[in-house]
Design a protein around this motif. Sequence first.
Motif, PDB file in Angstrom:
ATOM      1  N   ALA A  95      15.414  62.816  67.428  1.00  0.00           N
ATOM      2  CA  ALA A  95      15.874  63.507  68.648  1.00  0.00           C
ATOM      3  C   ALA A  95      16.750  62.589  69.505  1.00  0.00           C
ATOM      4  N   ARG A  96      16.337  61.334  69.652  1.00  0.00           N
ATOM      5  CA  ARG A  96      17.130  60.403  70.458  1.00  0.00           C
ATOM      6  C   ARG A  96      18.496  60.150  69.818  1.00  0.00           C
ATOM      7  N   CYS A  97      18.508  59.953  68.497  1.00  0.00           N
ATOM      8  CA  CYS A  97      19.788  59.717  67.821  1.00  0.00           C
ATOM      9  C   CYS A  97      20.660  60.964  67.865  1.00  0.00           C
ATOM     10  N   TYR A  98      20.045  62.127  67.729  1.00  0.00           N
ATOM     11  CA  TYR A  98      20.828  63.362  67.812  1.00  0.00           C
ATOM     12  C   TYR A  98      21.497  63.461  69.194  1.00  0.00           C
ATOM     13  N   THR A  99      20.730  63.189  70.240  1.00  0.00           N
ATOM     14  CA  THR A  99      21.268  63.270  71.595  1.00  0.00           C
ATOM     15  C   THR A  99      22.432  62.305  71.780  1.00  0.00           C
TER      16      THR A  99
END
Length: 200
Positions: A95-99
């Motif tokens: 999720a953090r990398c996607y953001t």
Amino acid sequence: MKTTLVLSVVLAAVAAKFCPGERNGNECRAGDNAYKCSVFFENLTPRRKLTWIGALPDALKKAKNKAEAKEILGADVTEESFNNFPGCQASAANARCYTTLNKQRSVPLDSCDRNLINTSGSETIGDYLCKQVRRWKKNDSDFKANGIKNLKLPFYYSACNGPWEPVTNGGTDLYADEDLCCNPDGTFFRCDGSDFNQFC
């Protein structure tokens, strides 16, 4: 003869590294209580599904100061946030990398903006990447004759010593919006033949 053989083995071992900073076969994965976000070339060579381009927070070491790092990542992401990840949950790293990377995926390859791939901004992202492609394919007769077309740029994450996994959203892997096309001389062109910025 013996010296030549030893040199060949050493050069083969160096060439076989997954990434420039690899140690003991770690593939530059995130360490303890940390995560990383990365971008690769997909199927650039027959022997590698993924060929390293760069990762966050590693790319921030090339930034000259905190303002430049903020320009690359955005104000809400810091280098320290990558190394303070005690939960080690793959879903949270994804999720953090996607953001972070979802903002980067739509940057045109003829852009001169500083980012994960092109930290200096002194040339277009496409030209920077095509120089890397040429380095990998310099002895490939097909590349020397035709360049390369429609090369995919996927985004991956690693969490807490874990393997590189595709960054996904709703089961769909995240890729750069624009495929990479390179001339044999290592310069970028738009895959659809449209006009593009050639200089920074």
